[in-house]
Design a protein around this motif. Structure first.
Motif, PDB file in Angstrom:
ATOM      1  N   PRO A 165       0.814  -1.213   0.000  1.00  0.00           N
ATOM      2  CA  PRO A 165       0.000   0.000   0.000  1.00  0.00           C
ATOM      3  C   PRO A 165       0.851   1.269   0.000  1.00  0.00           C
ATOM      4  O   PRO A 165       0.312   2.363  -0.083  1.00  0.00           O
ATOM      5  CB  PRO A 165      -0.789  -0.126   1.301  1.00  0.00           C
ATOM      6  CG  PRO A 165       0.143  -0.868   2.213  1.00  0.00           C
ATOM      7  CD  PRO A 165       0.911  -1.819   1.338  1.00  0.00           C
ATOM      8  N   GLU A 166       2.169   1.119   0.157  1.00  0.00           N
ATOM      9  CA  GLU A 166       3.086   2.248   0.114  1.00  0.00           C
ATOM     10  C   GLU A 166       4.479   1.716  -0.239  1.00  0.00           C
ATOM     11  O   GLU A 166       4.767   0.529  -0.063  1.00  0.00           O
ATOM     12  CB  GLU A 166       3.131   2.976   1.457  1.00  0.00           C
ATOM     13  CG  GLU A 166       3.667   2.119   2.592  1.00  0.00           C
ATOM     14  CD  GLU A 166       3.743   2.857   3.925  1.00  0.00           C
ATOM     15  OE1 GLU A 166       2.987   3.833   4.110  1.00  0.00           O
ATOM     16  OE2 GLU A 166       4.562   2.463   4.781  1.00  0.00           O
ATOM     17  N   THR A 167       5.343   2.573  -0.726  1.00  0.00           N
ATOM     18  CA  THR A 167       6.691   2.153  -1.085  1.00  0.00           C
ATOM     19  C   THR A 167       7.665   2.283   0.088  1.00  0.00           C
ATOM     20  O   THR A 167       8.780   1.775   0.033  1.00  0.00           O
ATOM     21  CB  THR A 167       7.234   2.979  -2.270  1.00  0.00           C
ATOM     22  OG1 THR A 167       7.229   4.366  -1.921  1.00  0.00           O
ATOM     23  CG2 THR A 167       6.387   2.763  -3.512  1.00  0.00           C
ATOM     24  N   GLY A 170       7.831   3.919  -7.384  1.00  0.00           N
ATOM     25  CA  GLY A 170       7.185   2.641  -7.662  1.00  0.00           C
ATOM     26  C   GLY A 170       5.689   2.657  -7.440  1.00  0.00           C
ATOM     27  O   GLY A 170       5.118   3.603  -6.895  1.00  0.00           O
ATOM     28  N   LYS A 171       5.067   1.583  -7.870  1.00  0.00           N
ATOM     29  CA  LYS A 171       3.617   1.425  -7.749  1.00  0.00           C
ATOM     30  C   LYS A 171       3.217   1.065  -6.319  1.00  0.00           C
ATOM     31  O   LYS A 171       3.932   0.352  -5.616  1.00  0.00           O
ATOM     32  CB  LYS A 171       3.137   0.313  -8.686  1.00  0.00           C
ATOM     33  CG  LYS A 171       3.229   0.640 -10.164  1.00  0.00           C
ATOM     34  CD  LYS A 171       1.998   1.381 -10.643  1.00  0.00           C
ATOM     35  CE  LYS A 171       1.976   1.451 -12.175  1.00  0.00           C
ATOM     36  NZ  LYS A 171       0.730   2.077 -12.658  1.00  0.00           N
ATOM     37  N   ALA A 172       2.047   1.538  -5.937  1.00  0.00           N
ATOM     38  CA  ALA A 172       1.418   1.143  -4.685  1.00  0.00           C
ATOM     39  C   ALA A 172      -0.066   0.926  -4.971  1.00  0.00           C
ATOM     40  O   ALA A 172      -0.600   1.417  -5.983  1.00  0.00           O
ATOM     41  CB  ALA A 172       1.620   2.199  -3.605  1.00  0.00           C
ATOM     42  N   PHE A 173      -0.725   0.181  -4.078  1.00  0.00           N
ATOM     43  CA  PHE A 173      -2.110  -0.248  -4.334  1.00  0.00           C
ATOM     44  C   PHE A 173      -2.945  -0.096  -3.063  1.00  0.00           C
ATOM     45  O   PHE A 173      -2.547  -0.576  -2.001  1.00  0.00           O
ATOM     46  CB  PHE A 173      -2.131  -1.711  -4.788  1.00  0.00           C
ATOM     47  CG  PHE A 173      -1.242  -1.988  -5.970  1.00  0.00           C
ATOM     48  CD1 PHE A 173      -1.757  -1.998  -7.256  1.00  0.00           C
ATOM     49  CD2 PHE A 173       0.120  -2.220  -5.797  1.00  0.00           C
ATOM     50  CE1 PHE A 173      -0.935  -2.242  -8.342  1.00  0.00           C
ATOM     51  CE2 PHE A 173       0.947  -2.468  -6.874  1.00  0.00           C
ATOM     52  CZ  PHE A 173       0.421  -2.477  -8.154  1.00  0.00           C
ATOM     53  N   ARG A 174      -4.077   0.568  -3.181  1.00  0.00           N
ATOM     54  CA  ARG A 174      -4.988   0.712  -2.054  1.00  0.00           C
ATOM     55  C   ARG A 174      -6.414   0.480  -2.535  1.00  0.00           C
ATOM     56  O   ARG A 174      -6.851   1.086  -3.515  1.00  0.00           O
ATOM     57  CB  ARG A 174      -4.869   2.098  -1.413  1.00  0.00           C
ATOM     58  CG  ARG A 174      -3.498   2.339  -0.784  1.00  0.00           C
ATOM     59  CD  ARG A 174      -3.380   3.692  -0.127  1.00  0.00           C
ATOM     60  NE  ARG A 174      -2.022   3.885   0.365  1.00  0.00           N
ATOM     61  CZ  ARG A 174      -1.583   4.988   0.965  1.00  0.00           C
ATOM     62  NH1 ARG A 174      -2.418   6.014   1.126  1.00  0.00           N
ATOM     63  NH2 ARG A 174      -0.337   5.081   1.391  1.00  0.00           N
ATOM     64  N   ASN A 175      -7.114  -0.380  -1.840  1.00  0.00           N
ATOM     65  CA  ASN A 175      -8.467  -0.737  -2.229  1.00  0.00           C
ATOM     66  C   ASN A 175      -9.439   0.337  -1.743  1.00  0.00           C
ATOM     67  O   ASN A 175     -10.256   0.117  -0.851  1.00  0.00           O
ATOM     68  CB  ASN A 175      -8.832  -2.107  -1.658  1.00  0.00           C
ATOM     69  CG  ASN A 175     -10.031  -2.724  -2.362  1.00  0.00           C
ATOM     70  OD1 ASN A 175     -10.494  -2.201  -3.378  1.00  0.00           O
ATOM     71  ND2 ASN A 175     -10.534  -3.808  -1.825  1.00  0.00           N
TER      72      ASN A 175
END
Length: 504
Positions: free
Chosen positions: A211-213, A240-245
């Motif tokens: 969810p964070e780098t 870089g990429k991070a992902f949060r729903n």
């Protein structure tokens, strides 16, 4: 719609709406709707040819500024999927949650904290926290050999009272879809995307998309410190990429479930350098970088975050907020994370996360100041800052992106005056092939020159070079400036030096 409210750009006379930016982004190949031929995917966006190049240029500019041009910084490119224990130690598994409510009428879901005013949000949070505690106490009492029934009943009554306070706050929210004010009980929703490692979808194989780098930079700190031989203070940088729903993503590329971060963890000895001094230094560095990429500084507002609103690890946080057409929202952030992360990972992993002074041999756990740049939000702020409309004749208006030359996706466009004259096209091609070896160029012979100028203005190209019949006679070309529309006549021998000088 809030997104359709007009925002007057103090740098120009254009009135900007998100509809204008989204339309330009799609029409000119900056940002497309994701999976468009299948009806798209909510808040999924693809960066088109010019968007991908603009994004790369912003990242390259950031990397040159903060890594390649400094002696106290090194880079990292860490894995997106990490050991789940990383997220347990960082607190993301237990505490990385948002509230979720659902409209009982139309089943629209939203985060209540984004729709409550300050007073109702405070009442909501306090009541929910206290109710959670009371429910835990009830469960403890029920497990006792001789449960205190009177106390259980008292707590249950308290829970009912607190629930009414919660729903009282929620009833101030009107459903944006159907207009009703009837909401489900709020639940906590973990924002991390869950996945599985291996063929079996079993709990033992659960992993998460980061969810964070930031955490990789903490986890790898001992290795990076060892191989880089850096002395404190020094930083680790990563893009870089991070992902949060996210429950309620939206506003174009402002809030998405998949996004890119440019982050720095700057490590220092808090006994030798006062952390607020380091914090102030990095605030100035961030502001200088924002200015260098053409962000409208009049729309940027450094905002001190109150103690009760900061993340649990932060001793101080400043959010850089930007005036978007949909309101003033967070752009970038700066936080002092103290020694929280390194200490937590030392505790959970059992590994030594300290740094040893090579002279005194003293071991310390460094403090950390963290400048965080959201790339997608930054790109949106840059587009909004650069967008302009100006009259260029009777009843005619040109749209232009006044992008900083250092990040413009195309630096120079080369035109033949007429596409049906082979001698002009051939000469223009030769000029283009020479220039493209050192400068990002585009060859354009589609439509008349006026239309080509308008197209290049809309993608932010600083200079257009036109090859005409005079070029064939005396070896001179017309160079047209995007911002002033002024045209200069230059010899081909001087063209390269002119462009290099003006594009620096």
């Amino acid at each position: 719609m809030e997104a359709d409210k007009l925002l007057e750009n103090p740098m120009n006379t254009a009135e900007i709406t998100m509809d204008k930016i989204v339309s330009l982004a799609k029409r000119r190949g900056f940002v497309f709707p994701g999976s468009d031929i299948y009806g798209g995917l909510a808040n999924s966006w693809d960066y088109g040819p010019y968007g991908a190049q603009l994004k790369k240029n912003i990242k390259d500019h950031w990397w040159r500024t903060f890594v390649e041009s400094r002696n106290d910084m090194v880079g990292l490119d860490a894995a997106i999927i990490m050991n789940p224990k990383v997220w347990e130690a960082s607190g993301h598994i237990s505490g990385f949650n948002d509230f979720l409510v659902e409209c009982k009428e139309c089943h629209e879901r939203l985060r209540p904290d984004q729709h409550l005013d300050a007073a109702n949000q405070n009442a909501f949070m306090l009541a929910f926290s206290e109710m959670t505690f009371k429910k835990m106490e009830i469960e403890k009492l029920k497990k006792e050999a001789s449960p205190d029934q009177a106390m259980i009943e008292k707590y249950e009554h308290d829970v009912e009272t607190l629930a009414e306070k919660i729903f009282g706050a929620l009833r101030t929210i009107e459903c944006p879809h159907c207009g009703k004010r009837d909401w489900s009980h709020p639940t906590l929703f973990n924002l991390m995307f869950k996945t599985f490692i291996g063929p079996a979808e079993e709990s033992a194989n659960i992993a998460y998309l980061r969810p964070e780098t930031a955490q990789a930079m903490f986890v790898d700190f001992p290795l990076v410190a060892g191989v880089s031989r850096k002395r404190l203070p020094f930083g680790i940088a990563q893009i870089g990429k991070a992902f949060r729903n996210e429950i309620t993503p939206g506003n174009f590329i402002f809030r998405t479930r998949e996004f890119e971060q440019m982050e720095i963890e700057y490590f220092f000895d808090s006994k030798k350098r006062e952390w607020n001094e380091v914090f102030t230094y990095w605030q100035s560095e961030m502001e200088s970088w924002m200015k260098s990429v053409g962000m409208d500084m009049a729309r940027i507002h450094p905002t001190e975050i109150a103690e009760n609103e900061r993340a649990h690890y932060s001793a101080r946080t400043v959010d850089f907020e930007f005036d978007y057409p949909f309101g003033r929202k967070e752009l970038f952030g700066l936080a002092c994370r103290t020694d929280y992360d390194l200490s937590r990972h030392a505790k959970f992993s059992g590994q030594d996360m300290t740094w040893q002074d090579p002279e005194t041999k003293e071991k310390i756990t460094p403090f950390v100041v963290e400048p965080t740049f959201g790339l997608d939000r930054g790109l949106l702020a840059i587009l909004l800052s650069a967008y302009d409309e100006e009259p260029v004749g009777e009843g005619e208006t040109r749209t232009v992106l006044r992008l900083a030359k250092s990040i413009a996706p195309v630096k120079v466009a080369v035109f033949p005056l007429m596409k049906n004259k082979p001698e002009l096209v051939d000469k223009a091609r030769k000029v283009f092939e020479v220039l493209r070896k050192d400068i990002v160029c585009e060859f354009d012979d589609n439509g008349n020159v006026g239309k080509r100028y308008r197209r290049q203005d809309e993608i932010g190209t600083p200079y257009c070079v036109t090859i005409d019949f005079q070029t064939l006679d005396d070896g001179t070309v017309t160079v047209r400036d995007r911002d002033t529309m002024k045209q200069d006549r230059l010899s081909l021998a001087d063209l390269g030096n002119y462009l290099w000088e003006h594009l620096r």
